[in-house]
Design a protein around this motif. Structure first.
Motif, PDB file in Angstrom:
ATOM      1  N   MET A  98       0.746  -1.436   0.158  1.00 29.10           N
ATOM      2  CA  MET A  98       0.058  -0.236  -0.081  1.00 29.10           C
ATOM      3  C   MET A  98       0.688   1.384   0.256  1.00 29.10           C
ATOM      4  N   HIS A  99       2.139   1.138   0.382  1.00 27.76           N
ATOM      5  CA  HIS A  99       2.879   2.359   0.248  1.00 27.76           C
ATOM      6  C   HIS A  99       3.588   2.523  -0.983  1.00 27.76           C
ATOM      7  N   ASN A 139      -9.562   2.864  -2.925  1.00 26.56           N
ATOM      8  CA  ASN A 139      -9.863   3.606  -1.984  1.00 26.56           C
ATOM      9  C   ASN A 139     -10.119   4.961  -2.326  1.00 26.56           C
ATOM     10  N   THR A 197      -4.624   0.223   8.998  1.00 28.38           N
ATOM     11  CA  THR A 197      -5.837   0.742   8.290  1.00 28.38           C
ATOM     12  C   THR A 197      -4.973   1.225   6.976  1.00 28.38           C
ATOM     13  N   ARG A 198      -5.822   1.544   5.865  1.00 26.42           N
ATOM     14  CA  ARG A 198      -5.183   1.999   4.843  1.00 26.42           C
ATOM     15  C   ARG A 198      -5.385   3.434   4.455  1.00 26.42           C
ATOM     16  N   THR A 199      -4.929   4.075   3.537  1.00 30.22           N
ATOM     17  CA  THR A 199      -5.257   5.528   3.189  1.00 30.22           C
ATOM     18  C   THR A 199      -5.996   5.688   1.854  1.00 30.22           C
ATOM     19  N   GLU A 256      -6.716  -2.090  -2.768  1.00 30.67           N
ATOM     20  CA  GLU A 256      -6.427  -3.248  -1.921  1.00 30.67           C
ATOM     21  C   GLU A 256      -7.205  -4.623  -2.165  1.00 30.67           C
TER      22      GLU A 256
END
Ligand code: SF4
Ligand code: SF4
Lengths: 258, 399
Positions: free
Chosen positions: A149-150, A170, A187-189, A194
């Motif tokens: 995710m980064h 997202n 948690t994701r941004t 995802e």
């Protein structure tokens, strides 16, 4: 003199960086002692992880959502009111949507009404990995298709490439829409993609995927395809199973016993 | 050279001021998107690419079409295009920059854009698209800069630029081909997975780009002393005619293959486009407009009498441009997502915020074209003798 000063600055810089680095590492270790950076002694090791979904059992339990609830809770999956923003890891589809090319009408009578549990298939030849321009989506040696995710730039090329609709983007900040935050999982941004990760973080701690654990009917079975003695292999040996869109050559590793 | 863009009459400044205001509005809309995420667009889990990516795709074509003036001039020594090549190159530069901006505003994490360069991924066509697009930009900036410079000095362009110009020809083809591959390599999307996508893209580009150039020539001819003459305009019109005819031919190929084989997965997308699917007929009126415009344009263009009449030609060019813009800028991308691989038919229409951002990007493109053209035309005004005196007198009076 100039050189000395430069040297000094370099050393100072490196020292600062290492302090910050160690601090960051220390912090992350204190948050999650069983972080998967550390080889855990009891971690589960597989050569080709796969999932078997026993639709005969799902058929009995029409309205059951235990697997979905467990996954949502463990992975901090946000619940939006607007379906446009939706994020889904594991969910139910109609048979004809999950298996659009399957012969249906009379052959599978009865199954057509069964809600089909779907998730990322962790394809052996995953188009989502092929298209990702940043390697934010990649495949592990044990076959799990992972997301960083980064790294993800949110271009959504992988979403266009996945033939199973397994990926979610997202569209907005997910955090305010998580019912109860599980501190063991990040948690994701906003702005990243995802999807299901076969609970890689739980395997690292020696646990089965959350959905598998939550299913009391044992309709979800997880295991190593390359191990001839595994439960998944036994099930596939003894039953007739189908996969989603096999004609595309993606080689999905989620099998459905019909 | 840039100082040439800073002197101009009232009309020029009104136009520039108008564009700056539109850009400003677009920028505010973008800040709103940055603050709230892409949820401010009409996109959704099922339709994940929309207006932005469609404009990107359309503009790659406009950029590639510069080759249609460069190629006859440099390869076939067709002198009549001499005055036009640089204008074509400037359209190309502005279009490529707009393409990049459209990609940028579509990203979920725009500040990570460097990841594409930091982690080069040769297996991803997006990597190659970025590579060919930026390469094309560099080539065109270099070529226009060098040729314009020599024009200003009244000397022949240096010999080393010729191979670079020749290189820009296949390069232009490559940008639209790779952009088509971005789509046609996806097994998940039946609508895009066709080998004629790249040829179709090129044919439509070679029709819409020169059509735009003709319209631009008409506009600047009206407001300045620039006139390339009747011949190159007619030549461009012929190019538009052939390219448009071929474009329509390729679309018909596609329609035949899909309808006659009648595989539901393939047919459904066309149903969505032309008839509507499960109550979703957002694109139906647009697509039929596109069809009618295409037929009208073809009739006007094929007939030599109407084609030679410049005002009719103008109408035909608007029709070509609008028809192809609808086809690519509205239909192409969204239809790939409708229905989704799981059969979901989700309505998509750009929101106001999305439209304002897109219009802002277009305004940036127009501003660039305006400034580039201004510079070129002022330089040319200095070169030709009577204009030189006039220009000097005018500049002198304002100082
Ligand atoms: S199901 Fe989709 S997201 Fe999952 S591995 Fe296959 S292509 Fe990728
Ligand atoms: S959205 Fe993220 S994961 Fe998907 S292709 Fe783009 S960078 Fe890769």
């Amino acid at each position: 003199m100039g050189i000395d000063r430069r040297k000094f600055l370099t050393i100072a810089g490196l020292t600062a960086a290492s302090v910050i680095g160690r601090k960051a590492l220390g912090d992350s270790l204190s948050v999650a002692p069983e972080s998967n950076l550390l080889p855990e002694e009891n971690r589960l090791i597989g050569h080709r992880w796969a999932m078997v979904v026993d639709l005969r059992k799902c058929k009995e339990q029409h309205n059951c959502t235990k697997c979905i609830d467990a996954c949502n809770a463990v992975h901090n999956i946000p619940q939006f009111d607007n379906p446009k923003d939706e994020v889904k890891w594991i969910w139910k589809e109609h048979f004809k949507e999950a298996f659009p090319n399957q012969e249906k009408e009379y052959i599978l009578e009865g199954l057509l009404e069964t809600p089909i549990t779907v998730m990322c298939n962790h394809c052996d030849n995953p188009p989502c990995v092929r298209v990702c321009p940043t390697q934010a989506t990649w495949k592990r040696e044990d076959g799990i298709v992972m997301m960083d995710m980064h790294r993800c730039i949110g271009c959504r090329y992988c979403v266009a490439a996945c033939p199973y609709g397994s990926r979610s983007f997202n569209w907005r900040d997910p955090r305010p829409f998580i019912k109860e935050i599980n501190k063991d999982y990040p948690t994701r941004t906003r702005g990243v993609v995802e999807k299901c990760n076969f609970c890689a973080e739980r395997l690292a701690r020696g646990q089965m995927p959350a959905c598998v654990e939550a299913c009391e009917e044992k309709a979800l079975i997880f295991g190593d395809l390359e191990d001839p003695d595994s439960e998944v292999r036994a099930l596939l040996r003894e039953n007739f199973a189908i996969r989603r869109k096999p004609n595309l050559g993606t080689n999905p590793e989620v099998y459905y016993i019909v | 050279m840039l100082e040439k863009a800073l002197v101009g009459d009232k009309k020029y400044w009104t136009w520039v001021g108008f564009l700056l205001v539109v850009i400003g509005i677009g920028f505010i809309a973008y800040l709103r998107q940055l603050a709230n995420g892409l949820t401010v667009t009409g996109l959704s889990r099922d339709v994940t690419w929309g207006f932005y990516i469609a404009q990107f795709t359309f503009l790659v074509g406009v950029a590639a079409s510069a080759v249609m003036v460069v190629l006859p001039y440099y390869l076939h020594n067709y002198k009549a295009f001499g005055k036009l090549t640089i204008l074509g190159e400037f359209v190309a530069i502005s279009s490529v920059i707009m393409c990049m901006l459209f990609i940028f505003v579509d990203m979920g994490q725009p500040f990570r854009i460097m990841n594409v360069i930091l982690h080069p991924t040769p297996n991803s066509l997006m990597f190659w698209d970025m590579f060919v697009l930026s390469g094309y930009l560099v080539l065109n900036v270099l070529i226009s800069r060098i040729t314009l410079d020599s024009e200003r000095k009244g000397i022949a362009p240096p010999g080393w630029i010729k191979p670079i110009i020749l290189l820009s020809i296949p390069w232009a083809i490559s940008i639209h081909t790779v952009t088509a591959f971005l789509y046609s390599g996806l097994a998940a999307r039946a609508f895009w997975m066709t080998a004629v996508l790249a040829p179709r893209f090129l044919a439509s580009a070679f029709a819409s780009g020169p059509a735009l150039l003709i319209l631009i020539v008409f506009v600047i001819r009206k407001y300045t002393r620039f006139d390339p003459g009747k011949e190159p305009v007619q030549k461009l019109a012929e190019i538009v005619t052939y390219a448009m005819a071929f474009n329509i031919f390729l679309i018909l190929m596609e329609v035949f293959t899909v309808l006659y084989s009648s595989i539901p997965e393939h047919i459904e997308h066309f149903q969505f486009l032309f008839l509507g699917l499960h109550g979703n007929n957002t694109l139906v009126p647009w697509m039929w407009t596109s069809v009618i415009l295409a037929i009208l344009a073809l009739i006007l263009l094929i007939n030599p009498k109407t084609r030679r009449n410049e005002s009719v030609l103008g109408v035909a060019c608007v029709a070509v441009f609008a028809s192809i813009w609808i086809d690519k800028g509205l239909g192409m991308v969204v239809t790939g997502f409708t229905p989704s691989p799981l059969g979901a038919v989700t309505k998509y229409w750009p929101t106001w915020n999305e439209l304002l951002i897109a219009i802002g990007v277009y305004a940036i493109g127009f501003l660039m074209v305006t400034v580039f053209y201004k510079i070129t035309l002022s330089l040319r005004g200095e070169i030709s003798a009577p204009a030189k005196i006039e220009e000097k007198a005018r500049v002198g009076s304002t100082v």
